[in-house]
Design a protein around this motif. Structure first.
Motif, PDB file in Angstrom:
ATOM      1  N   ILE A  10      36.875  39.286  56.799  1.00 53.62           N
ATOM      2  CA  ILE A  10      37.212  40.638  55.998  1.00 53.62           C
ATOM      3  C   ILE A  10      36.291  40.623  54.827  1.00 53.62           C
ATOM      4  CG2 ILE A  10      38.775  42.290  54.831  1.00 53.62           C
ATOM      5  CD1 ILE A  10      40.919  40.982  56.869  1.00 53.62           C
ATOM      6  N   ASP A  11      36.251  39.443  54.169  1.00 52.92           N
ATOM      7  CA  ASP A  11      35.474  39.309  53.034  1.00 52.92           C
ATOM      8  C   ASP A  11      33.880  39.526  53.363  1.00 52.92           C
ATOM      9  OD1 ASP A  11      37.551  38.897  51.131  1.00 52.92           O
ATOM     10  OD2 ASP A  11      37.332  36.775  51.641  1.00 52.92           O
ATOM     11  N   PHE A  12      33.531  38.967  54.546  1.00 50.89           N
ATOM     12  CA  PHE A  12      32.105  38.965  55.006  1.00 50.89           C
ATOM     13  C   PHE A  12      31.900  40.456  55.415  1.00 50.89           C
ATOM     14  CE2 PHE A  12      28.568  38.379  57.444  1.00 50.89           C
ATOM     15  CZ  PHE A  12      28.005  37.230  57.107  1.00 50.89           C
ATOM     16  N   TYR A  16      29.098  42.876  53.388  1.00 51.06           N
ATOM     17  CA  TYR A  16      27.555  43.117  54.037  1.00 51.06           C
ATOM     18  C   TYR A  16      28.082  44.193  55.013  1.00 51.06           C
ATOM     19  CZ  TYR A  16      25.800  38.497  52.923  1.00 51.06           C
ATOM     20  OH  TYR A  16      25.336  37.593  51.915  1.00 51.06           O
ATOM     21  N   GLY A  17      28.789  45.091  54.593  1.00 53.24           N
ATOM     22  CA  GLY A  17      28.782  46.717  55.236  1.00 53.24           C
ATOM     23  C   GLY A  17      29.254  46.625  56.559  1.00 53.24           C
ATOM     24  N   ARG A  32      35.672  39.676  41.041  1.00 44.98           N
ATOM     25  CA  ARG A  32      35.811  39.894  39.654  1.00 44.98           C
ATOM     26  C   ARG A  32      36.825  41.058  39.320  1.00 44.98           C
ATOM     27  NH1 ARG A  32      31.217  41.265  34.949  1.00 44.98           N
ATOM     28  NH2 ARG A  32      32.776  41.346  33.392  1.00 44.98           N
ATOM     29  N   ARG A  33      38.147  40.585  39.280  1.00 43.83           N
ATOM     30  CA  ARG A  33      39.234  41.525  39.194  1.00 43.83           C
ATOM     31  C   ARG A  33      39.513  41.841  40.641  1.00 43.83           C
ATOM     32  NH1 ARG A  33      36.346  43.570  34.803  1.00 43.83           N
ATOM     33  NH2 ARG A  33      37.121  42.959  32.792  1.00 43.83           N
ATOM     34  N   ARG A  34      39.322  43.116  41.086  1.00 39.85           N
ATOM     35  CA  ARG A  34      39.510  43.481  42.331  1.00 39.85           C
ATOM     36  C   ARG A  34      38.223  43.808  43.096  1.00 39.85           C
ATOM     37  NH1 ARG A  34      44.587  47.546  42.153  1.00 39.85           N
ATOM     38  NH2 ARG A  34      43.415  48.582  43.551  1.00 39.85           N
ATOM     39  N   LEU A  35      37.154  43.666  42.587  1.00 41.48           N
ATOM     40  CA  LEU A  35      35.830  43.752  43.042  1.00 41.48           C
ATOM     41  C   LEU A  35      35.276  42.566  43.653  1.00 41.48           C
ATOM     42  CD1 LEU A  35      33.238  45.505  43.532  1.00 41.48           C
ATOM     43  CD2 LEU A  35      32.638  44.785  41.027  1.00 41.48           C
ATOM     44  N   LEU A  36      34.783  42.823  44.790  1.00 42.46           N
ATOM     45  CA  LEU A  36      33.998  41.712  45.666  1.00 42.46           C
ATOM     46  C   LEU A  36      32.652  41.806  45.120  1.00 42.46           C
ATOM     47  CD1 LEU A  36      33.922  39.318  47.737  1.00 42.46           C
ATOM     48  CD2 LEU A  36      33.482  40.792  49.546  1.00 42.46           C
ATOM     49  N   ALA A  37      32.313  41.064  44.087  1.00 44.61           N
ATOM     50  CA  ALA A  37      31.252  40.950  43.328  1.00 44.61           C
ATOM     51  C   ALA A  37      29.910  40.193  43.827  1.00 44.61           C
ATOM     52  CB  ALA A  37      31.445  40.589  41.793  1.00 44.61           C
TER      53      ALA A  37
END
Length: 121
Positions: A10-12, A16-17, A32-37
């Motif tokens: 899911i992160d991937f 990567y859209g 970074r907090r709730r953002l996949l940075a």
């Protein structure tokens, strides 16, 4: 403050859209907090061959990321990686020094306008 944790499919896809990976891979997600940075991973591209990617925002390129890179590389090496390739963006300060410290060496191969670096067991 950034939090780096093992990445999942899911992160991937989120980073990567929507891309889905069908081969083995190992990675870390930089939150970074709730953002996949940021995201880094190594994907198996062939028998014993893997390709590494690392995308980290400039403000988050800190020394603590190095230990996570080492952990991922150790995991894929333990999984049988004999060759690991990666491109190196020379516009990023100290990127080449990082590649050398990790044991990668430049090759004659070019991918997307960047030199491909290679680690060989």
């Amino acid at each position: 403050m950034a939090d780096i944790r093992p990445a999942d499919d899911i992160d991937f896809a989120r980073f990567y859209g929507g891309v889905q990976v069908t081969s083995r891979w190992v990675g870390r997600a930089l939150w970074r907090r709730r953002l996949l940075a940021g995201f880094g991973c190594v994907i198996e591209t062939g028998e014993g061959e893997w390709m590494a990617f690392l995308e980290v925002p400039a403000a988050m390129r800190k020394p603590f990321i190095f230990r996570h890179i080492l952990q991922v590389l150790a995991e894929v090496k333990a999984s049988g990686a004999r060759v690991i390739k990666a491109t190196c963006d020379t516009a990023i300060p100290r990127a080449e020094a990082l590649m050398l410290k990790l044991g990668f060496r430049p090759t004659d191969e070019i991918l997307d306008g960047k030199v491909v670096w290679q680690w060989v067991s």
